[in-house]
Design a protein around this motif. Structure first.
Motif, short mmCIF file in Angstrom:
data_model
loop_
_atom_site.label_atom_id
_atom_site.label_comp_id
_atom_site.label_asym_id
_atom_site.label_seq_id
_atom_site.Cartn_x
_atom_site.Cartn_y
_atom_site.Cartn_z
N PRO A 130 21.64 -95.66 -46.18
CA PRO A 130 22.14 -95.71 -44.79
C PRO A 130 22.39 -94.31 -44.26
O PRO A 130 22.93 -93.45 -44.97
CB PRO A 130 23.44 -96.50 -44.92
N PRO A 131 22.01 -94.04 -43.03
CA PRO A 131 22.22 -92.69 -42.48
C PRO A 131 23.68 -92.25 -42.47
O PRO A 131 23.97 -91.06 -42.55
CB PRO A 131 21.66 -92.81 -41.05
N ILE A 132 24.61 -93.20 -42.38
CA ILE A 132 26.02 -92.85 -42.27
C ILE A 132 26.52 -92.08 -43.49
O ILE A 132 27.41 -91.23 -43.39
CB ILE A 132 26.87 -94.12 -42.04
N VAL A 133 25.94 -92.36 -44.69
CA VAL A 133 26.43 -91.69 -45.90
C VAL A 133 26.00 -90.23 -45.97
O VAL A 133 26.54 -89.47 -46.78
CB VAL A 133 25.94 -92.44 -47.16
N SER A 134 25.04 -89.84 -45.12
CA SER A 134 24.56 -88.45 -45.15
C SER A 134 25.14 -87.61 -44.02
O SER A 134 24.76 -86.44 -43.87
CB SER A 134 23.03 -88.42 -45.07
N ILE A 135 26.03 -88.18 -43.23
CA ILE A 135 26.54 -87.47 -42.06
C ILE A 135 27.27 -86.19 -42.44
O ILE A 135 27.00 -85.11 -41.90
CB ILE A 135 27.44 -88.39 -41.23
N ILE A 136 28.21 -86.28 -43.39
CA ILE A 136 28.99 -85.10 -43.76
C ILE A 136 28.12 -84.02 -44.39
O ILE A 136 28.21 -82.85 -44.00
CB ILE A 136 30.15 -85.51 -44.68
N PRO A 137 27.26 -84.34 -45.37
CA PRO A 137 26.38 -83.28 -45.91
C PRO A 137 25.48 -82.65 -44.85
O PRO A 137 25.29 -81.43 -44.85
CB PRO A 137 25.56 -84.02 -46.98
N LEU A 138 24.93 -83.47 -43.95
CA LEU A 138 24.07 -82.91 -42.91
C LEU A 138 24.87 -82.01 -41.97
O LEU A 138 24.39 -80.93 -41.58
CB LEU A 138 23.42 -84.04 -42.11
N TYR A 139 26.07 -82.43 -41.60
CA TYR A 139 26.89 -81.61 -40.72
C TYR A 139 27.22 -80.26 -41.38
O TYR A 139 27.11 -79.21 -40.73
CB TYR A 139 28.18 -82.35 -40.36
N LEU A 140 27.59 -80.30 -42.65
CA LEU A 140 27.91 -79.05 -43.35
C LEU A 140 26.67 -78.17 -43.49
O LEU A 140 26.74 -76.94 -43.37
CB LEU A 140 28.49 -79.37 -44.73
N PHE A 141 25.53 -78.80 -43.74
CA PHE A 141 24.28 -78.05 -43.88
C PHE A 141 23.92 -77.33 -42.58
O PHE A 141 23.64 -76.12 -42.57
CB PHE A 141 23.16 -79.00 -44.29
N PHE A 142 23.93 -78.07 -41.49
CA PHE A 142 23.56 -77.46 -40.21
C PHE A 142 24.62 -76.46 -39.73
O PHE A 142 24.29 -75.48 -39.07
CB PHE A 142 23.35 -78.54 -39.15
N ASN A 143 25.87 -76.71 -40.06
CA ASN A 143 26.92 -75.76 -39.71
C ASN A 143 26.75 -74.44 -40.47
O ASN A 143 26.95 -73.36 -39.93
CB ASN A 143 28.29 -76.37 -39.98
#
Length: 289
Positions: A130-143
């Protein structure tokens, strides 16, 4: 003879009833599918007081373009639409390009120790997440890479979820193509890359069209990733802009209807453009023999 006529008449009656039932089912399905679109389009031309009229107004009595002016002139919905267009097209191009090459490699090349099945399952398993489980890693990655509030970040995120789907779609289409055609091209002096470009890829156009339109629809309608990754009007997409008209004080149904109806138009136009290839792509491999 009378008995034969009776049997024939009953058979004809049965065929007519079956055909009428099929037409009725199709009609009901069309009404259920198209009525929400019609209702959104109708509300976009009504004044606010008419949207909530009881009994409801099925046709606007006093059509107005007020909500279109508010959505696309007074508010930056055109910017949202342009952002969605750029992100959806960029994601579709990248996903279909890499998915086509990956699908061809999985369909044609041999791998030791059953790696083909393992790689294929691993690619499919990434789509199960599910995309929701990757939200925090993606946010930290792009940040970390200073990519928040950029369209390139959305393209990367959308591609990550569309690429497994595109790979599996194109893998199934290439598997249905006869490999002898590519082998004949190689025997005639063409390279493996040339056989892919000149033989396999043109034959896979229906699959490319079907894969492209699904990737485009998914990218155009995606809400969750865009909500987290983009926070400014300059980078937000159309679904976020539409959802922003639901505030704590009011819900602007007219603007939502106008923007929602216009959001359907590009996808419908693209579907009409590729409908011939899309129908062939969806039915390819459905019937064999």
């Amino acid at each position: 003879m009378t008995l034969e006529k009776t049997i024939h008449a009953r058979s004809r009656t049965r065929e007519v009833l079956i055909r009428l039932s099929a037409y009725l089912t199709i009609f009901v399905a069309l009404v259920v599918t198209l009525f929400p679109v019609y209702w959104i389009a109708s509300n976009s031309f009504k004044f606010d007081i008419d949207i909530f009229a009881v009994p409801p107004e099925w046709l606007p009595r006093n059509p107005t373009l007020k909500h279109y002016d508010e959505a696309f002139i007074q508010r930056p919905f055109l910017r949202y639409a342009l952002n969605s267009f750029l992100v959806a097209v960029g994601t579709t191009v990248v996903s279909v390009t890499f998915g086509t090459m990956a699908g061809y490699a999985l369909a044609r090349f041999s791998y030791p120790w059953q790696w083909r099945k393992q790689i294929s399952f691993w690619i499919l398993s990434t789509r199960m997440m599910p995309p929701i489980v990757s939200i925090i890693p993606l946010y930290l990655f792009f940040n970390y890479f200073h990519m928040l509030n950029t369209k390139s970040a959305l393209i990367v995120a959308y591609t990550a979820f569309n690429l497994p789907f595109a790979t599996w779609m194109m893998k199934s289409y290439f598997q249905d193509l006869p490999v002898e055609l590519e082998e004949a091209a190689i025997v005639d002096g063409d390279t493996r890359w040339g056989a892919f470009l000149h033989v396999a890829l043109p034959l896979a156009r229906p699959g490319l069209a079907a894969t492209a339109i699904f990737c485009l629809i998914i990218s155009w309608n995606e809400f969750l990733l865009s909500l987290i990754i983009t926070l400014t009007e300059q980078s937000q997409t159309l679904p976020i802009g539409i959802a922003g008209r639901v505030t704590q004080y009011n819900t602007y149904w007219g603007e939502i209807s106008a923007a929602g109806f216009m959001a359907c138009v590009p996808i419908v136009i693209f579907a009409f453009i590729v409908q011939k290839h899309l129908v062939r792509g969806l039915s390819l491999g459905a019937v064999k023999g």
